[in-house]
Design an enzyme around this catalytic site. Structure first.
Site, PDB file in Angstrom:
ATOM      1  N   HIS A  66      20.674 -31.862  67.840  1.00  0.00           N
ATOM      2  CA  HIS A  66      21.478 -32.891  67.332  1.00  0.00           C
ATOM      3  C   HIS A  66      22.896 -32.538  67.640  1.00  0.00           C
ATOM      4  O   HIS A  66      23.438 -31.325  67.580  1.00  0.00           O
ATOM      5  CB  HIS A  66      21.471 -33.233  65.946  1.00  0.00           C
ATOM      6  CG  HIS A  66      21.787 -31.991  64.878  1.00  0.00           C
ATOM      7  ND1 HIS A  66      22.903 -31.642  64.486  1.00  0.00           N
ATOM      8  CD2 HIS A  66      20.754 -31.075  64.301  1.00  0.00           C
ATOM      9  CE1 HIS A  66      22.804 -30.843  63.707  1.00  0.00           C
ATOM     10  NE2 HIS A  66      21.712 -30.339  63.491  1.00  0.00           N
TER      11      HIS A  66
ATOM     12  N   GLU B  24      14.061 -29.830  60.383  1.00  0.00           N
ATOM     13  CA  GLU B  24      14.714 -28.583  59.850  1.00  0.00           C
ATOM     14  C   GLU B  24      13.693 -27.772  59.180  1.00  0.00           C
ATOM     15  O   GLU B  24      12.985 -28.165  58.326  1.00  0.00           O
ATOM     16  CB  GLU B  24      16.066 -29.082  59.087  1.00  0.00           C
ATOM     17  CG  GLU B  24      16.887 -27.920  59.031  1.00  0.00           C
ATOM     18  CD  GLU B  24      17.228 -26.824  60.027  1.00  0.00           C
ATOM     19  OE1 GLU B  24      16.377 -26.280  60.678  1.00  0.00           O
ATOM     20  OE2 GLU B  24      18.510 -26.994  60.461  1.00  0.00           O
TER      21      GLU B  24
END
Length: 236
Positions: free
Chosen positions: A9, A84
């Protein structure tokens, strides 16, 4: 022989403020991150992307939405296994504070033994568990892409730094304890081609280079990498 592009990201305010965001909600891209992912889309548009699969977290969803637009026009799929690492009680804390914790040294020196502390608010797991789920997800989706779109297909997995590092360590044949040697910056592209014999790591932490050479005809032997190298130990 599909190829996965592991896209981290873009930059967030947590990145710049030194906070471990983890699964904290509502962490989106900052202005620099938005520019980074627009640049990433331009680089990816030259490739025939078959699928885009993203972590469910906002910063990845925003990144995936940005790169899926334009000439690609591909819907974004979500897979929680690309999310994550679940840092538990470490979530939302300053890196400078965490660096004083004894567990920090384990994370840096022996990641395979690191288990994050529980929290009433956030789930926790070990780095080994994170690695296992992420690698399983990437390999599973990669096989699906090849079965559906043929050998030589390319797809994008939008995820996080530690997750991508773990996938790369596996592809390189390295123990998880070596994954801290790998650097994966915001909006960078890393690329892995899985074959019947072994994975080939084609890119690591590439934030500016041309990606056009990743689109090649598959080699039925499963031995060749893009660019015609055979991996036989010879070079010019």
């Amino acid at each position: 022989m599909a190829t996965v592009l592991l896209l981290r990201h873009g930059r967030t305010t947590s990145n710049t403020s030194g906070v471990l965001a983890g699964w904290t909600p509502h962490i989106g891209l900052d202005e620099t991150g938005e520019r980074q992912v627009r640049d990433a889309r331009k680089r990816l548009e030259q490739l025939p992307i078959a699928r885009i699969v993203s972590s469910p977290l906002q910063r990845c969803q925003e990144t995936a939405a940005a790169v899926s637009g334009g000439s690609l026009a591909i819907p974004v799929e979500t897979d929680e296994r690309l999310g994550e690492c679940r840092y538990g009680a470490w979530t939302g804390r300053k890196i400078s504070e965490l660096a004083k914790d004894d567990l920090w040294r384990t994370v840096q020196d022996q990641p395979s033994a690191a288990v994050f502390p529980p929290s009433p608010e956030y789930a926790h797991e070990s780095l080994a568990e994170m690695s296992a789920r992420a690698v399983a997800a990437v390999r599973e989706i990669d096989a699906q892409v090849e079965a559906e779109h043929g050998a030589g297909a390319i797809w994008v997995a939008v995820s996080h730094g530690d997750v991508i590092k773990a996938v790369l360590a596996d592809a390189l044949g390295n123990h998880l304890d070596e994954f801290q040697r790998i650097v994966v910056g915001p909006a960078s592209v890393s690329a892995v081609r899985y074959t019947a014999r072994r994975p080939f790591v084609l890119r690591i932490n590439d934030a500016t280079g041309d990606l056009g050479d990743l689109h090649v005809k598959p080699d039925p032997s499963g031995d060749a990498t893009p660019g015609g190298e055979t991996g036989a130990g010879t070079s010019d």
